[in-house]
Write a protein that holds these residues in place. Structure first.
Motif, mmCIF file in Angstrom:
data_model
loop_
_atom_site.group_PDB
_atom_site.id
_atom_site.type_symbol
_atom_site.label_atom_id
_atom_site.label_comp_id
_atom_site.label_asym_id
_atom_site.label_seq_id
_atom_site.Cartn_x
_atom_site.Cartn_y
_atom_site.Cartn_z
ATOM 1 N N LEU A 1 19.299 -0.743 10.414
ATOM 2 C CA LEU A 1 18.943 -0.966 11.821
ATOM 3 C C LEU A 1 17.435 -1.096 11.996
ATOM 4 N N ILE A 2 16.691 -0.176 11.413
ATOM 5 C CA ILE A 2 15.233 -0.223 11.547
ATOM 6 C C ILE A 2 14.670 -1.458 10.855
ATOM 7 N N GLY A 3 15.126 -1.728 9.638
ATOM 8 C CA GLY A 3 14.649 -2.906 8.930
ATOM 9 C C GLY A 3 15.034 -4.189 9.618
ATOM 10 N N LEU B 1 7.284 -3.092 -3.876
ATOM 11 C CA LEU B 1 7.260 -2.302 -2.644
ATOM 12 C C LEU B 1 7.274 -0.807 -2.950
ATOM 13 N N LEU B 2 7.960 -0.435 -4.016
ATOM 14 C CA LEU B 2 7.952 0.980 -4.408
ATOM 15 C C LEU B 2 6.560 1.417 -4.824
ATOM 16 N N LEU B 3 5.837 0.521 -5.507
ATOM 17 C CA LEU B 3 4.471 0.849 -5.901
ATOM 18 C C LEU B 3 3.558 0.990 -4.687
ATOM 19 N N ILE B 4 3.789 0.148 -3.691
ATOM 20 C CA ILE B 4 2.921 0.150 -2.516
ATOM 21 C C ILE B 4 3.271 1.279 -1.564
ATOM 22 N N GLU C 1 11.247 6.218 2.760
ATOM 23 C CA GLU C 1 12.058 5.308 3.561
ATOM 24 C C GLU C 1 11.348 3.989 3.872
ATOM 25 N N THR C 2 10.030 3.995 3.878
ATOM 26 C CA THR C 2 9.283 2.797 4.288
ATOM 27 C C THR C 2 9.602 1.605 3.408
ATOM 28 N N SER C 3 9.689 1.817 2.115
ATOM 29 C CA SER C 3 9.968 0.704 1.197
ATOM 30 C C SER C 3 11.337 0.092 1.489
ATOM 31 N N LYS C 4 12.299 0.885 1.900
ATOM 32 C CA LYS C 4 13.641 0.373 2.203
ATOM 33 C C LYS C 4 13.635 -0.403 3.522
#
Length: 275
Positions: A90-92, A136-139, A144-147
């Motif tokens: 939902l958020i993404g 994205l995992l590195l950044i 949760e942000t990467s997902k």
């Protein structure tokens, strides 16, 4: 006599119209049975698994999967994983859909901007979104942000290209009429281009919904300790096949329900489209 002929002609016209409407809608039996075709597939699966045509180790009967589903539901485990997955989607989805629609309308109506930026988006489109998840995992780390971001990226492209395509198909006459009545460019965007593109936007939303479930499940395989994707992966690791199928079926059911809900909203928002 003339009145009788006119009445007969009117009755014939009405009959032809009724037949045309029925032909357009198709068979009533097909419309009623269509939503339940997945149940037919489940019954065939159950039968083939019971008689030994399918290996029950890899394709357990749906009845055993249902019992596992009920157990996980009562334990609260399934609800917990489902809630996490849905919240991420939902958020993404919102993060990707809003800029996708806005940029689609903008590039669809401003040709120089489209000629400048569309090649960039077209070159990024073929990149598998899951392939950039390690970056994205590195950044953003394992949180949760990467997902959210990986879902947003996938949703963005679906909405962007469908919106832009819908806007570009707006008849120039509509734009001319709005311009002649004093509408500004911004007003023409949201009173002409955007409404005309709504059918394409809803198509993009349905595609994005399916894509979002695929992306989030894949990202939860390796970057999460919760969610339906994690449930599927951990069940596979321990050879808990029934649990694995519970996760798969739950994702399928949620995706179907979300798409059906979008279809209901679409029929209310754009009733002029044939369904």
């Amino acid at each position: 006599m003339t009145a009788q002929l006119e009445q007969a002609g009117a009755d014939e016209t009405q009959r032809l119209l009724v037949e045309a409407v029925r032909a357009e809608r198709g068979s009533a039996w097909v419309r009623r049975i269509g939503p339940y075709t997945p149940l037919l597939l489940i019954l065939v699966w159950e039968l083939l698994s019971r008689v030994g045509v399918l290996d029950a180790r890899f394709f357990p009967p749906p009845s055993s999967i249902v019992s596992t589903f009920v157990k996980m539901l009562l334990d609260g485990v399934l609800l917990e994983h489902t809630a996490m997955t849905l919240s991420r989607i939902l958020i993404g989805f919102v993060l990707g859909a809003v800029p996708g629609v806005l940029l689609g309308v903008l590039l669809g109506t401003v040709r120089p901007l489209r000629q400048l930026l569309e090649p960039i988006f077209s070159s990024l489109l073929p990149i598998p979104k899951v392939a950039i998840f390690p970056l994205l995992l590195l950044i953003f780390g394992l949180g949760e942000t990467s997902k959210y971001v990986i879902v947003a990226i996938g949703v963005f492209f679906y909405l962007f290209f469908n919106t832009m395509s819908g806007v570009m198909q707006t008849p120039p006459l509509y734009e001319d009429v709005a311009r002649a009545n004093g509408a500004s460019r911004l007003q023409r965007w949201f009173t002409v281009s955007f409404p005309y593109a709504l059918p394409s936007i809803f198509t993009g939303m349905k595609l994005a919904t399916g894509g979002a479930f695929v992306i989030i499940a894949a990202s939860e395989f390796v970057g999460s300790q919760s969610g339906l994707g994690y449930l599927i992966w951990s069940s596979w690791s321990t050879f808990a096949v029934s649990k694995m199928y519970v996760g798969i079926v739950t994702i399928s059911a949620l995706g179907y329900a979300a798409t059906a809900l979008e279809g209901v909203i679409e029929r209310r928002v754009v009733p002029w489209v044939k369904y």
